[in-house]
Design a protein around this motif. Structure first.
Motif, short mmCIF file in Angstrom:
data_model
loop_
_atom_site.label_atom_id
_atom_site.label_comp_id
_atom_site.label_asym_id
_atom_site.label_seq_id
_atom_site.Cartn_x
_atom_site.Cartn_y
_atom_site.Cartn_z
N ILE A 82 4.50 -1.31 -0.55
CA ILE A 82 3.13 -1.76 -0.76
C ILE A 82 2.60 -1.19 -2.07
N PRO A 84 -1.19 -0.55 -3.03
CA PRO A 84 -2.65 -0.61 -2.89
C PRO A 84 -3.39 -0.36 -4.20
N THR A 87 -3.43 -3.70 -5.96
CA THR A 87 -4.16 -4.60 -5.09
C THR A 87 -5.66 -4.43 -5.31
N TYR A 132 6.23 3.16 5.21
CA TYR A 132 5.72 2.52 4.00
C TYR A 132 6.20 3.29 2.77
N LYS A 176 -4.80 -2.15 9.37
CA LYS A 176 -3.86 -3.21 8.98
C LYS A 176 -3.11 -2.86 7.70
N ASN A 177 -3.85 -2.37 6.70
CA ASN A 177 -3.28 -2.10 5.38
C ASN A 177 -3.79 -0.77 4.84
N TYR A 178 -3.08 -0.28 3.84
CA TYR A 178 -3.58 0.88 3.10
C TYR A 178 -4.47 0.38 1.97
N ARG A 179 -5.60 1.05 1.80
CA ARG A 179 -6.58 0.69 0.78
C ARG A 179 -6.71 1.83 -0.23
#
Length: 188
Positions: A82, A84, A87, A132, A176-179
């Motif tokens: 991922i 972040p 993103t 992750y 849900k996700n890493y921010r």
């Protein structure tokens, strides 16, 4: 004599039970390569730390590492790559953002490994809840601390980014996700 027999029986029953509950808690290069693949190497200066990042009450681990291409072992070792950081800035696809070249050689290949624990063995489990690999997060040091988000408190990964502005940022799991959240620069 009877006391010795009772003590011996107690020790004979208790020791195997205690030995079953023990799990290796050492975070070293062998653990990193066994869990994520042979291309990963632990960053000794930063190391690893534990905390409950996903809020399920089970201990998780955060490990600072290096890797040239984490996408190679993604399927074999069952983890998600991922990004972040990019993103947050609008470019979230790791297949694309891995091609961005870091200008500082000391920061090239830095990744953050995260294992969400499962069951009584937590992150030591052979089958953790999730794994992750966070790429492109600029850091000099990492720490796991509490972070206030609106009305709730969560554990987050704080990164001292090590640039000329001494900026700090945080990564948190939103179920849900890493921010990624920039926290500003130092007051010094």
């Amino acid at each position: 004599m009877r006391t010795r027999f009772v003590l011996l029986a107690f020790v004979a029953i208790l020791l195997p039970a205690l030995a079953q509950g023990q799990t290796p808690s050492r975070i070293d290069n062998d653990f990193v390569q066994r869990t994520f693949g042979k291309d990963f190497a632990l960053v000794q200066e930063v190391g690893g730390m534990v905390g409950d990042l996903d809020g399920d009450g089970v201990e998780d681990v955060v490990i600072a590492a290096r890797c040239k291409n984490p996408l190679l072992d993604e399927a074999e070792h069952n983890y998600s790559v991922i990004d972040p950081y990019y993103t947050f800035f609008g470019y979230g696809d790791p297949k694309i953002t891995m091609t961005f070249v870091e200008d500082s050689p000391a920061k090239r290949g830095l990744v953050v490994l995260i294992i969400h624990g499962a069951g009584p063995e937590a992150w030591h489990s052979e089958t953790p809840k999730a794994k992750y690999v966070v790429i492109n997060l600029p850091y000099r040091t990492l720490s796991v601390r509490k972070m206030k988000l609106k009305k709730k408190t969560v554990q987050a990964i704080y990164a001292e980014e090590g640039n000329e502005l001494n900026e700090t940022s945080a990564l948190f799991f939103d179920s849900k996700n890493y921010r990624y959240v920039p926290m500003g620069s130092s007051m010094e």
